[in-house]
Design a protein around this motif. Structure first.
Motif, PDB file in Angstrom:
ATOM      1  N   PHE A 137       1.047  -1.229   0.088  1.00  0.00           N
ATOM      2  CA  PHE A 137       0.067  -0.077  -0.082  1.00  0.00           C
ATOM      3  C   PHE A 137       0.991   1.376  -0.123  1.00  0.00           C
ATOM      4  CE2 PHE A 137      -1.510   3.071   2.985  1.00  0.00           C
ATOM      5  CZ  PHE A 137      -2.525   3.812   2.075  1.00  0.00           C
ATOM      6  N   LEU A 138       1.959   1.382   0.992  1.00  0.00           N
ATOM      7  CA  LEU A 138       2.725   2.557   0.816  1.00  0.00           C
ATOM      8  C   LEU A 138       3.548   2.633  -0.277  1.00  0.00           C
ATOM      9  CD1 LEU A 138       3.882   2.354   4.824  1.00  0.00           C
ATOM     10  CD2 LEU A 138       1.952   3.983   3.522  1.00  0.00           C
ATOM     11  N   ALA A 139       3.959   1.622  -0.935  1.00  0.00           N
ATOM     12  CA  ALA A 139       4.734   1.670  -2.023  1.00  0.00           C
ATOM     13  C   ALA A 139       3.823   2.045  -3.474  1.00  0.00           C
ATOM     14  CB  ALA A 139       5.257   0.124  -2.500  1.00  0.00           C
ATOM     15  N   SER A 140       2.638   2.100  -3.438  1.00  0.00           N
ATOM     16  CA  SER A 140       1.581   2.287  -4.378  1.00  0.00           C
ATOM     17  C   SER A 140       1.068   3.710  -4.507  1.00  0.00           C
ATOM     18  CB  SER A 140       0.444   1.374  -4.485  1.00  0.00           C
ATOM     19  OG  SER A 140      -0.373   1.677  -3.535  1.00  0.00           O
ATOM     20  N   SER A 141       0.648   3.997  -5.571  1.00  0.00           N
ATOM     21  CA  SER A 141      -0.113   5.568  -5.796  1.00  0.00           C
ATOM     22  C   SER A 141      -1.229   5.280  -4.740  1.00  0.00           C
ATOM     23  CB  SER A 141      -0.590   5.334  -7.195  1.00  0.00           C
ATOM     24  OG  SER A 141      -1.473   4.656  -7.459  1.00  0.00           O
ATOM     25  N   LEU A 142      -1.715   4.472  -4.165  1.00  0.00           N
ATOM     26  CA  LEU A 142      -2.850   4.339  -3.195  1.00  0.00           C
ATOM     27  C   LEU A 142      -2.385   5.358  -1.832  1.00  0.00           C
ATOM     28  CD1 LEU A 142      -4.276   1.024  -3.224  1.00  0.00           C
ATOM     29  CD2 LEU A 142      -5.120   2.838  -4.412  1.00  0.00           C
ATOM     30  N   SER A 143      -1.277   5.563  -1.601  1.00  0.00           N
ATOM     31  CA  SER A 143      -0.782   6.475  -0.434  1.00  0.00           C
ATOM     32  C   SER A 143      -0.112   7.490  -1.078  1.00  0.00           C
ATOM     33  CB  SER A 143       0.349   5.386   0.154  1.00  0.00           C
ATOM     34  OG  SER A 143       1.671   5.470  -0.495  1.00  0.00           O
ATOM     35  N   ASP A 144      -0.386   8.198  -2.105  1.00  0.00           N
ATOM     36  CA  ASP A 144       0.130   9.238  -2.620  1.00  0.00           C
ATOM     37  C   ASP A 144      -0.251  10.406  -1.465  1.00  0.00           C
ATOM     38  OD1 ASP A 144       1.502   8.314  -4.442  1.00  0.00           O
ATOM     39  OD2 ASP A 144       0.233   8.950  -6.350  1.00  0.00           O
ATOM     40  N   TYR A 145      -1.219  10.535  -0.958  1.00  0.00           N
ATOM     41  CA  TYR A 145      -1.351  11.666   0.181  1.00  0.00           C
ATOM     42  C   TYR A 145      -1.303  11.374   1.588  1.00  0.00           C
ATOM     43  CZ  TYR A 145      -3.881  16.124   1.447  1.00  0.00           C
ATOM     44  OH  TYR A 145      -3.897  17.257   1.846  1.00  0.00           O
ATOM     45  N   LEU A 146      -0.358  10.344   1.851  1.00  0.00           N
ATOM     46  CA  LEU A 146       0.128  10.080   3.334  1.00  0.00           C
ATOM     47  C   LEU A 146       1.737  10.200   3.322  1.00  0.00           C
ATOM     48  CD1 LEU A 146      -0.962   8.539   5.657  1.00  0.00           C
ATOM     49  CD2 LEU A 146      -0.251   6.411   4.734  1.00  0.00           C
ATOM     50  N   THR A 147       2.138  10.888   4.201  1.00  0.00           N
ATOM     51  CA  THR A 147       3.427  11.368   4.300  1.00  0.00           C
ATOM     52  C   THR A 147       3.795  11.649   5.806  1.00  0.00           C
ATOM     53  OG1 THR A 147       5.659  12.016   3.443  1.00  0.00           O
ATOM     54  CG2 THR A 147       3.944  13.567   3.879  1.00  0.00           C
ATOM     55  N   GLY A 148       4.720  11.265   6.475  1.00  0.00           N
ATOM     56  CA  GLY A 148       5.370  11.588   7.754  1.00  0.00           C
ATOM     57  C   GLY A 148       4.382  10.657   8.797  1.00  0.00           C
ATOM     58  N   GLU A 149       3.740   9.621   8.233  1.00  0.00           N
ATOM     59  CA  GLU A 149       2.967   8.933   9.284  1.00  0.00           C
ATOM     60  C   GLU A 149       3.596   7.479   9.761  1.00  0.00           C
ATOM     61  OE1 GLU A 149       0.134   9.677  10.922  1.00  0.00           O
ATOM     62  OE2 GLU A 149       0.203  11.602   9.999  1.00  0.00           O
ATOM     63  N   THR A 150       2.985   7.096  10.660  1.00  0.00           N
ATOM     64  CA  THR A 150       3.615   5.579  11.080  1.00  0.00           C
ATOM     65  C   THR A 150       2.181   4.605  11.155  1.00  0.00           C
ATOM     66  OG1 THR A 150       5.412   6.622  12.540  1.00  0.00           O
ATOM     67  CG2 THR A 150       4.765   4.239  12.837  1.00  0.00           C
ATOM     68  N   ILE A 151       2.096   3.620  10.586  1.00  0.00           N
ATOM     69  CA  ILE A 151       1.305   2.791  10.332  1.00  0.00           C
ATOM     70  C   ILE A 151       1.539   1.468  11.497  1.00  0.00           C
ATOM     71  CG2 ILE A 151      -0.201   0.958   9.014  1.00  0.00           C
ATOM     72  CD1 ILE A 151       0.179   2.630   6.645  1.00  0.00           C
ATOM     73  N   GLU A 152       0.715   1.250  12.303  1.00  0.00           N
ATOM     74  CA  GLU A 152       0.881   0.262  13.631  1.00  0.00           C
ATOM     75  C   GLU A 152       0.318  -0.935  12.979  1.00  0.00           C
ATOM     76  OE1 GLU A 152       2.657   1.201  15.816  1.00  0.00           O
ATOM     77  OE2 GLU A 152       2.641   3.473  15.760  1.00  0.00           O
ATOM     78  N   ILE A 153       1.019  -2.031  13.043  1.00  0.00           N
ATOM     79  CA  ILE A 153       0.711  -3.414  12.468  1.00  0.00           C
ATOM     80  C   ILE A 153       0.900  -4.290  13.626  1.00  0.00           C
ATOM     81  CG2 ILE A 153       1.063  -4.989  10.672  1.00  0.00           C
ATOM     82  CD1 ILE A 153       2.606  -2.943   9.080  1.00  0.00           C
ATOM     83  N   ASN A 154       0.085  -4.409  14.540  1.00  0.00           N
ATOM     84  CA  ASN A 154      -0.053  -5.125  15.830  1.00  0.00           C
ATOM     85  C   ASN A 154      -1.244  -6.028  16.350  1.00  0.00           C
ATOM     86  OD1 ASN A 154      -1.228  -3.022  17.314  1.00  0.00           O
ATOM     87  ND2 ASN A 154       0.353  -1.742  17.105  1.00  0.00           N
ATOM     88  N   GLY A 155      -2.179  -6.030  15.543  1.00  0.00           N
ATOM     89  CA  GLY A 155      -3.458  -6.550  16.236  1.00  0.00           C
ATOM     90  C   GLY A 155      -4.023  -5.788  17.304  1.00  0.00           C
ATOM     91  N   GLY A 156      -3.863  -4.653  17.590  1.00  0.00           N
ATOM     92  CA  GLY A 156      -4.510  -3.878  18.517  1.00  0.00           C
ATOM     93  C   GLY A 156      -3.805  -3.986  19.842  1.00  0.00           C
ATOM     94  N   LEU A 157      -2.516  -4.488  19.749  1.00  0.00           N
ATOM     95  CA  LEU A 157      -1.562  -4.816  21.094  1.00  0.00           C
ATOM     96  C   LEU A 157      -1.254  -3.384  21.582  1.00  0.00           C
ATOM     97  CD1 LEU A 157       0.074  -6.349  22.886  1.00  0.00           C
ATOM     98  CD2 LEU A 157       1.988  -6.399  21.355  1.00  0.00           C
ATOM     99  N   PHE A 158      -0.926  -2.279  20.692  1.00  0.00           N
ATOM    100  CA  PHE A 158      -0.599  -1.170  20.956  1.00  0.00           C
ATOM    101  C   PHE A 158      -1.533  -0.017  19.965  1.00  0.00           C
ATOM    102  CE2 PHE A 158       1.445   3.060  20.050  1.00  0.00           C
ATOM    103  CZ  PHE A 158       1.537   3.561  21.053  1.00  0.00           C
ATOM    104  N   MET A 159      -2.396   0.733  20.667  1.00  0.00           N
ATOM    105  CA  MET A 159      -3.245   1.719  19.925  1.00  0.00           C
ATOM    106  C   MET A 159      -2.936   3.170  20.321  1.00  0.00           C
ATOM    107  SD  MET A 159      -7.006  -0.157  20.538  1.00  0.00           S
ATOM    108  CE  MET A 159      -7.227  -2.010  19.954  1.00  0.00           C
ATOM    109  N   ARG A 160      -2.527   3.813  19.327  1.00  0.00           N
ATOM    110  CA  ARG A 160      -2.319   5.352  19.619  1.00  0.00           C
ATOM    111  C   ARG A 160      -3.636   6.301  19.576  1.00  0.00           C
ATOM    112  NH1 ARG A 160       1.838   7.509  15.488  1.00  0.00           N
ATOM    113  NH2 ARG A 160       0.773   6.409  14.030  1.00  0.00           N
TER     114      ARG A 160
END
Length: 255
Positions: free
Chosen positions: A232-255
């Motif tokens: 997703f981040l490598a594709s054009s689908l993320s073109d309006y997303l920058t400076g973000e951190t995507i959490e991939i943890n099944g809900g273990l840590f929620m911001r």
């Protein structure tokens, strides 16, 4: 919708096995020409590249110690020559805890090893690919951090956690710097991802079970969970997303 990366060249560091290999395979399956990077696992990296080619993709294995700027520079030049263009997608996946060390036992050597592999590699590989991305007016830089960056990590992992927190802050600054050039910079922050040498080396079976019990989605993550986010981040689908951190943890840590 099928994500297509035809015509793109991707470098995934630390991609001879584990999460990095799954990211490389996923980007190759989407059409990218993939540079499979290794430092120690030459045979594994070459086997990974060969598997991607058998599946109809384009890939090749490349060596570098990503704590050494000269070796990173040579690798980038080799990738551009062999794959026929500048790098469009950089995934800074290489990193390591090295070993669990308390602050009372901390040495300068251990500190530098951890910081170099986790932060220095991101900084200077990004620097090396920026000119090519700037010339094209587009590019994707994806930096791997960790849930440890938020909670300080487990026992003996404070410097590892600090290095991964530094990756997040560095990525935000870099995202601001490169936005005018059309380059997106984002982070992925995996939680407990099973089937990797990291946890096989640094996490006890008891610790693994205790952590999984705390995950709201009820399972440990897989390398494919991380690779899907990378796609997703490598594709054009993320073109309006920058400076973000995507959490991939099944809900273990929620911001």
């Amino acid at each position: 919708m099928t994500i297509q990366l035809q015509g793109k060249i991707a470098l995934v560091t630390g991609s001879s096995s584990g999460i990095g290999r799954q990211i490389a395979e996923t980007l190759a399956a989407a059409g990218a020409s993939v540079a499979v990077h290794y430092r120690k696992g030459k045979e594994e990296a070459e086997a990974a590249a060969a598997e991607m080619i058998r599946a109809g993709g384009k890939a090749a294995a490349f060596y570098a110690d990503v704590t050494k700027i000269e070796e990173m520079a040579v690798m980038v030049e080799e990738i551009q020559t062999q794959l026929g263009g500048t790098i469009d997608i950089l995934v800074n996946n290489a990193g390591d805890l090295i070993q669990r060390v308390t602050n009372a036992e901390m040495t300068e050597e251990h500190y530098m090893r951890v910081m170099d592999v986790n932060l220095k590699s991101c900084v200077f590989l990004s620097k090396l690919v920026i000119p090519g991305m700037t010339a094209k007016g587009a590019g994707k830089i994806i930096n791997l951090t960790s849930v440890a960056a938020h909670d300080g990590g487990g026992p003996g992992a404070s410097i590892y956690a600090a290095s991964k927190a530094a990756v997040i802050t560095y990525s935000k600054g870099l995202a601001k710097e490169l936005a005018p050039q059309g380059i997106n910079v984002n982070c992925m922050s995996p939680g407990f991802i099973g089937h990797t040498s990291f946890h096989a080396t640094h996490t006890s079976d008891e610790g693994r079970k205790a952590t999984i019990a705390k995950i709201p989605l009820g399972r440990e993550g897989t390398p494919q969970d991380v690779a899907d986010t990378a796609l997703f981040l490598a594709s054009s689908l993320s073109d309006y997303l920058t400076g973000e951190t995507i959490e991939i943890n099944g809900g273990l840590f929620m911001r």
